[in-house]
Design an enzyme around this catalytic site. Sequence first.
Site, PDB file in Angstrom:
ATOM      1  N   LYS A 275      11.612   8.405  -2.264  1.00 15.74           N
ATOM      2  CA  LYS A 275      11.592   8.852  -3.687  1.00 15.74           C
ATOM      3  C   LYS A 275      10.295   7.971  -4.420  1.00 15.74           C
ATOM      4  O   LYS A 275      10.148   6.861  -4.266  1.00 15.74           O
ATOM      5  CB  LYS A 275      12.809   8.519  -4.182  1.00 15.74           C
ATOM      6  CG  LYS A 275      13.408   8.823  -5.637  1.00 15.74           C
ATOM      7  CD  LYS A 275      13.558  10.396  -5.547  1.00 15.74           C
ATOM      8  CE  LYS A 275      14.214  10.755  -7.092  1.00 15.74           C
ATOM      9  NZ  LYS A 275      15.228  10.225  -7.319  1.00 15.74           N
ATOM     10  N   HIS A 276       9.707   8.539  -5.100  1.00 18.36           N
ATOM     11  CA  HIS A 276       8.519   8.053  -5.974  1.00 18.36           C
ATOM     12  C   HIS A 276       7.661   7.048  -5.077  1.00 18.36           C
ATOM     13  O   HIS A 276       7.531   5.772  -5.310  1.00 18.36           O
ATOM     14  CB  HIS A 276       8.904   7.184  -7.028  1.00 18.36           C
ATOM     15  CG  HIS A 276       9.367   8.374  -8.217  1.00 18.36           C
ATOM     16  ND1 HIS A 276       8.464   8.823  -8.871  1.00 18.36           N
ATOM     17  CD2 HIS A 276      10.822   8.617  -8.763  1.00 18.36           C
ATOM     18  CE1 HIS A 276       9.372   9.875  -9.736  1.00 18.36           C
ATOM     19  NE2 HIS A 276      10.507   9.340  -9.757  1.00 18.36           N
ATOM     20  N   ASN A 417       5.198  -5.888  -3.749  1.00 17.80           N
ATOM     21  CA  ASN A 417       5.819  -6.647  -2.582  1.00 17.80           C
ATOM     22  C   ASN A 417       6.942  -5.956  -2.156  1.00 17.80           C
ATOM     23  O   ASN A 417       7.778  -5.419  -2.787  1.00 17.80           O
ATOM     24  CB  ASN A 417       6.168  -7.982  -3.149  1.00 17.80           C
ATOM     25  CG  ASN A 417       4.915  -8.756  -3.392  1.00 17.80           C
ATOM     26  OD1 ASN A 417       4.030  -9.070  -2.727  1.00 17.80           O
ATOM     27  ND2 ASN A 417       4.942  -9.468  -4.792  1.00 17.80           N
ATOM     28  N   HIS A 516      -0.628  -0.440  -1.244  1.00 18.29           N
ATOM     29  CA  HIS A 516      -0.481  -0.226  -2.520  1.00 18.29           C
ATOM     30  C   HIS A 516      -0.620   1.316  -3.166  1.00 18.29           C
ATOM     31  O   HIS A 516      -0.999   2.028  -2.253  1.00 18.29           O
ATOM     32  CB  HIS A 516      -1.863  -1.212  -3.201  1.00 18.29           C
ATOM     33  CG  HIS A 516      -1.692  -2.583  -2.954  1.00 18.29           C
ATOM     34  ND1 HIS A 516      -2.526  -3.211  -2.109  1.00 18.29           N
ATOM     35  CD2 HIS A 516      -0.552  -3.336  -3.260  1.00 18.29           C
ATOM     36  CE1 HIS A 516      -2.257  -4.469  -1.967  1.00 18.29           C
ATOM     37  NE2 HIS A 516      -0.933  -4.830  -2.764  1.00 18.29           N
TER      38      HIS A 516
END
Length: 516
Positions: A275-276, A417, A516
């Site tokens: 999700k996302h 993180n 990232h």
Amino acid sequence: MIQRALLSVSDKTGLVELARALVQLGVELLSTGGTFRALREAGLPVREVSEHTGFPEMMDGRVKTLHPKIHGGLLGRRGTDDGLMQEHGIAPIDLLVVNLYPFEQTVAKPGCTLEQAIENIDIGGPAMVRSAAKNWLHVAVLTDPAQYAGAMDELSRHGELGRDTRFKLSVAAFNRIAQYDAAISDYLSALQEDGARMEFPTQANSNFIKVQDLRYGENPHQQAAFYRDLYPVPGTLATFRQLQGKELSYNNLADADTALECVREFSEPACVIVKHANPCGVAVADSALAAYELAYATDPTSAFGGIIAFNRPLDAATAQAIVSRQFVEVIMAPSIDPAALEITATKTNVRVLAIPAGDGRNRHDVKRIGSGLLIQTGDHRVVTADDLKVVTKRAPTAAEIQDLLFCWRVAKFVKSNAIVYAKNRQTIGIGAGQMSRVYSAKIAGIKAADEKLVVRGSVMASDAFFPFRDGIDAAAAAGIAAVIQPGGSMRDGEVIAAADEAGMAMVFTGVRHFRH
Ligand SMILES: NC(=O)c1ncn([C@@H]2O[C@H](COP(=O)(O)O)[C@@H](O)[C@H]2O)c1NC=O
């Protein structure tokens, strides 16, 4: 009307059939050495280009068609240059059939020398293709045997290739030339003096083929399209077959990529729900269904509208469990059982993708930044039990090691993180994308508590080292029994002491997995 055609092909697939059809339509054939011989052997009437130009093929084929009679015949504007063409004895060439020296295949062979590569750089072919493609108003150009059948069909029905067809063929021809030149540039600009190849060549070329326009981009006010690599790696997302469901969106594809990459980390039956851009539940079990049940249980709230990936065929029982329980955007698996497809068909919007087996990965990751690209080799590092360094007084148990390695594989796909809690190869809390590690740890704990999952006795993975002992103290307070992390902090001593004080086991991987 096509009166004259020039055929000069390295790949002779479909050549004779095409030429025979042209002859039947009364087209005069011109051809170069090897192509000429193939046509002659098939008993077809054909003239050699060298006879046509009055100039011999020479220099081992380096010069065959580079002649004004050929390029004038391809480039002459009918109705404008006719007088000039007549004056200089230039006969119009209305159809060009060319495919190029196999440069790409040659350099892909192990041990290919620079000399072999250079000799496979086609000069005359691309020159003719450019001439014909530029003059598309009057000349048609075929650069791929896959185009022959359609062209023959149109020719037999209408006696010529229409304007639309000629334009499309011209675009395809220029695209082919761009691909060919990019392959040459890629090869040469990665070559070092000692013959070794640079990981990152002096120029980065790209050839991507449009798969589809997308309804919109990340947001509805953004336009978007999906392109795939010219040569997709088997098993990667771009090789999907959509078996049912609504059109895929930009976000679906981005999330599906994370889900697929993550689920392929596991050899046992696994399920990943994304999700996302982050996994919100991952599990490994004895079957796809059991893995799904466990992955879903991590975070049912976030799993709503998620992307679900399996590394085993989707069976009917698993399909039933999903569609009867939750709203799902995409389900993906190496293959979909027909009985499972009957079940997903009851939810017509659900996109179901089959991604054929193959564990290929893209060698490079690419990220666009303002007027630039960041390119890196993909994060394909796999950590095994042998790589683990026990740094605490207590060593992890065998069960803990299994969970630590599971957790570590998941953490690689969680945005930094990243903190992942797991037990019995089921994630029980995931903290993603926080700017401080301790907050990711807190979120993982909150998620586990919200779903009433027991943290006590679980293990924790951290994608990078703990800069302070606070993350370990928080984990210890929550009941985490063992930790896996890269190590390498200035304060590793304090961090290890915190783990020892709590009786935790901790292992260092020596590898970091920022994402990232
Ligand atoms: N040198 C030239 O003038 C020339 N003209 C055409 N070719 C290529 O020669 C090949 C066909 O050769 P053959 O018909 O001899 O098998 C084709 O791939 C064509 O693109 C040429 N070869 C290389 O540049």
